[in-house]
Write an enzyme that holds these catalytic residues in place. Structure first.
Site, PDB file in Angstrom:
ATOM      1  N   ASP A  93       9.376  -0.604  41.313  1.00  0.00           N
ATOM      2  CA  ASP A  93       8.986  -1.976  40.775  1.00  0.00           C
ATOM      3  C   ASP A  93       8.208  -1.752  39.584  1.00  0.00           C
ATOM      4  OD1 ASP A  93       8.442  -4.894  40.662  1.00  0.00           O
ATOM      5  OD2 ASP A  93       9.623  -4.988  42.565  1.00  0.00           O
ATOM      6  N   HIS A 138       4.193  -8.402  40.057  1.00  0.00           N
ATOM      7  CA  HIS A 138       5.450  -8.514  40.833  1.00  0.00           C
ATOM      8  C   HIS A 138       5.515  -7.462  42.058  1.00  0.00           C
ATOM      9  CE1 HIS A 138       9.862  -8.173  41.578  1.00  0.00           C
ATOM     10  NE2 HIS A 138      10.059  -9.364  41.195  1.00  0.00           N
ATOM     11  N   SER A 176      13.791 -11.654  44.542  1.00  0.00           N
ATOM     12  CA  SER A 176      12.913 -10.421  44.907  1.00  0.00           C
ATOM     13  C   SER A 176      11.891 -10.528  45.830  1.00  0.00           C
ATOM     14  CB  SER A 176      11.977 -10.350  43.420  1.00  0.00           C
ATOM     15  OG  SER A 176      12.695  -9.727  42.404  1.00  0.00           O
TER      16      SER A 176
END
Length: 426
Positions: free
Chosen positions: A134, A163, A353
């Site tokens: 990621d 994120h 996600s």
């Protein structure tokens, strides 16, 4: 979102019995904090004297924040102690517990709170290492970041976007009475940074991450990898050898080495057959469910965004019932998910996600519990899907195979989001 703060709940406890004293029967006691007046003298000296006078049992002695002590006091001597000229007042003692740690709705919805690893003090940590491919992961006090690699810009594998840290928190935030808790509390996280601070990367950078995970799988013990990312592409049914897809080949080889890949379906409200790695049959692809209260049944009011409780998220990609992709699809909570964020913070965001790490954490927990330890990645994928399908229809959501959606996709086709992952059994 600001970091969560510590709060406590106190309850007065009365009537605790001590062993019998002579022939008078049990002596009933009560627990108090004895606060002394200014000028009463040394708290330790006064406490010892009052212990002799009133038959009480001294606990803690306080000298700074206040002057006094804690004690178990015979109930028939409480009034006498209150009247002692050195005593300012008695404050009822009680139990306290930390209530600052939040159980995110997504963890609650898949019954992660039933896991035997939930301890509240960090002692229930899960030992299965997880690679988060990621924007990087951490640093964050809620996470056990064990190492990593940078396949993106800069020199650090730390997260400059937020994120990846959010994903990591849902997977493995510690169960230590602080912040939030993950599906597999305390799991070692390997921060595989393949996306930059803007959340962008390339197939080349992603393959770099997959390559590092595969090369280091023995040294790190990594058994499962989370990929909450995607780009355009398709599955040739031949591990990329027919359509020259290097990322597909890399994932096939990595999975063959024993690593289970869990990936996001995508957020375009369309068939994920046009997005990779979601389209690859060798990965477990995760769609998103909207849940606002951590409980089945629907009816909860929306929180951070408009959607309908216990339905397939309005943005989630899907596959078509009866397609080859049905066999590697499962659902996870993906709307208004609270988790860790960069700079030691927390954030609530939505997307497939966010659904994906719920499933990744479940894989890690299944491996750690022994239920998946001897299984291959394809067998793990099949087990999680089977365990999810075995739940009662009431556990599910509108859009799962028990409540299919036949509109919003190709004419005459039924949309398939999979069953909602179930972690409670592990």
């Amino acid at each position: 979102m600001r970091p969560l703060r510590l709060a406590v709940v106190a309850v007065v406890v009365l009537g605790i019995a001590l062993p019998a004293r002579g022939m008078a029967g049990p002596v009933r006691t009560a627990k108090y904090i004895v606060v002394l007046k200014q000028g009463a003298g040394s708290p330790a000296v006064v406490a010892a004297d009052q212990a002799r006078r009133y038959g009480l049992s001294v606990g803690y002695v306080y000298r700074a924040a206040l002057r006094g002590y804690s004690a178990s006091i015979p109930t028939d001597r409480v009034a006498q102690l209150r009247a002692d000229p050195r005593v300012a007042f008695l404050s009822g003692d009680g139990a306290v517990r930390a209530v600052d740690q939040t159980l995110p709705t997504g963890i609650d919805r898949i019954e992660g709170d039933l896991s035997s690893t939930r301890s509240g003090d960090g002692s229930g940590s899960v030992g299965t290492p997880v690679a988060v491919i990621d924007t990087g992961s951490g640093p964050h006090p809620d996470l056990n970041v064990a190492g990593g690699v940078n396949c993106s810009t800069g020199n650090s594998f730390n997260d400059g976007n937020g994120h990846g840290t959010h994903v990591a928190g849902t997977i493995g935030a510690k169960d230590d009475s602080n912040g939030v808790v993950g599906v597999a509390p305390g799991a070692p996280i390997y921060s595989v940074r393949v996306l930059n601070n803007a959340g962008s990367g390339s197939f080349a950078s992603v393959i770099c991450g997959i390559d590092w995970v595969t090369a280091n799988r023995v040294a790190t013990g990594i058994k499962v990898a989370n990929m909450s990312l995607g780009g355009s592409g398709s599955d040739d049914g031949n591990c990329g050898q027919s359509n020259d897809d290097a990322m597909h080949m890399a994932i096939c080889n990595s999975a063959a080495s024993g690593i289970t890949y869990v990936v996001a379906a995508g957020n375009s409200n369309t068939d994920f057959s046009g997005q990779v790695p979601a389209a690859y049959n060798e990965v477990l692809t995760v769609t998103a469910v909207a849940d606002f209260n951590g409980a089945p049944g629907g009816g909860a009011a929306p929180t951070c965004r408009t959607d309908v409780d216990d339905t397939a998220a309005d943005f989630s990609n899907f596959t078509i019932a009866g397609s080859s992709d049905e066999g590697h699809t499962i659902a996870g909570p993906g709307v208004c998910i609270l988790s860790t964020w960069k700079r030691n913070g927390y954030n609530t965001i939505s997307g497939t996600s966010m659904a994906t790490p719920h499933v990744t954490g479940t894989v890690a927990l299944c491996i750690a519990s022994g239920g998946c330890a001897a299984l291959s990645p394809s067998q793990i994928m099949a087990k999680l899907r089977s365990d999810a399908a075995s739940r009662p229809a009431s556990y599910g959501f509108v859009g799962d195979p028990n409540h299919p959606i036949q509109s919003g996709g190709p004419p005459g086709k039924t949309l398939y989001y999979g069953y909602l992952v179930y972690v409670g059994g592990y």
